[in-house]
Write an enzyme that holds these catalytic residues in place. Structure first.
Site, mmCIF file in Angstrom:
data_model
loop_
_atom_site.group_PDB
_atom_site.id
_atom_site.type_symbol
_atom_site.label_atom_id
_atom_site.label_comp_id
_atom_site.label_asym_id
_atom_site.label_seq_id
_atom_site.Cartn_x
_atom_site.Cartn_y
_atom_site.Cartn_z
ATOM 1 N N HIS A 1 -17.226 -8.786 -7.741
ATOM 2 C CA HIS A 1 -18.458 -9.526 -8.050
ATOM 3 C C HIS A 1 -18.763 -9.397 -9.544
ATOM 4 O O HIS A 1 -18.551 -8.334 -10.135
ATOM 5 C CB HIS A 1 -19.628 -8.998 -7.215
ATOM 6 C CG HIS A 1 -20.820 -9.902 -7.254
ATOM 7 N ND1 HIS A 1 -20.824 -11.149 -6.677
ATOM 8 C CD2 HIS A 1 -22.034 -9.749 -7.827
ATOM 9 C CE1 HIS A 1 -22.008 -11.720 -6.876
ATOM 10 N NE2 HIS A 1 -22.756 -10.889 -7.579
ATOM 11 N N HIS B 1 -26.156 -14.595 -11.397
ATOM 12 C CA HIS B 1 -24.910 -14.589 -10.634
ATOM 13 C C HIS B 1 -25.079 -15.484 -9.415
ATOM 14 O O HIS B 1 -26.174 -15.977 -9.148
ATOM 15 C CB HIS B 1 -24.552 -13.156 -10.203
ATOM 16 C CG HIS B 1 -25.548 -12.545 -9.273
ATOM 17 N ND1 HIS B 1 -25.233 -12.182 -7.980
ATOM 18 C CD2 HIS B 1 -26.854 -12.246 -9.428
ATOM 19 C CE1 HIS B 1 -26.316 -11.680 -7.394
ATOM 20 N NE2 HIS B 1 -27.309 -11.704 -8.258
ATOM 21 N N CYS C 1 -19.384 -16.322 -7.528
ATOM 22 C CA CYS C 1 -19.830 -15.557 -8.705
ATOM 23 C C CYS C 1 -18.940 -15.776 -9.926
ATOM 24 O O CYS C 1 -19.428 -16.076 -11.014
ATOM 25 C CB CYS C 1 -19.949 -14.073 -8.369
ATOM 26 S SG CYS C 1 -18.384 -13.272 -7.933
#
Length: 159
Positions: free
Chosen positions: A114, A130, A62
């Site tokens: 993340h 992502h 990510c």
């Protein structure tokens, strides 16, 4: 003498004000252009597989996708999502815009782990690109329960 000075100074003041407003408009235009390029770069990688520590088209994690995307516009970001979360200005969910970064604590993590790049904003939903561990580079939504429950913050990198 005063009248002559004012007549000379007044046009200079007007010109400097006009220059400032023009450069602000150009700056906003440039920022929008860069944001659109960032989103284009990131979304062009949809379908690329996940790769731990990946920062290339061979595979992204990510933060690697975000790192790579911003680097294409000569914007250096830290490498990890946690460190990326410290850059820019934290903004409210309702103030999010395209080009902002969105951060999460997934899998019961105690710290941010993340990140995604916001591609679309409506009144109650944010879509972001992502790299997920299971599907690689995709677009997801804050309406998805997984992201709704793990959302932490949004950062504005480009003003």
């Amino acid at each position: 003498m005063k009248k002559a000075f004012i007549l000379i100074l007044f046009p200079i003041l007007l010109a400097s004000c006009k220059t400032a407003s023009t450069s602000n408009r150009e700056s906003t235009k440039d920022t929008k252009f860069v944001i659109n390029k960032l989103i284009e770069t990131a979304t062009n990688n949809i379908g690329t597989g996940y790769k731990a520590a990946g920062t290339t088209k061979a595979g992204f994690d990510c933060s690697g996708l975000v790192f790579f995307t911003f680097k294409t516009e000569n914007i250096e970001l830290p490498r990890s999502s946690y460190e990326q979360s410290k850059i820019g200005r934290v903004i409210k969910f309702d103030d999010a815009k395209k080009g902002d970064l969105i951060f999460f604590k997934t899998n019961k993590s105690k710290q941010i782990n993340h990140v995604g790049l916001i591609t679309e904003v409506s009144h109650d939903e944010i879509k972001f690109v992502h790299s997920s561990t299971s599907k690689g580079v995709i677009i997801s939504s804050t309406k998805e329960n997984y992201y709704k429950t793990s959302f932490v913050q949004i950062n504005r990198i480009l003003e």
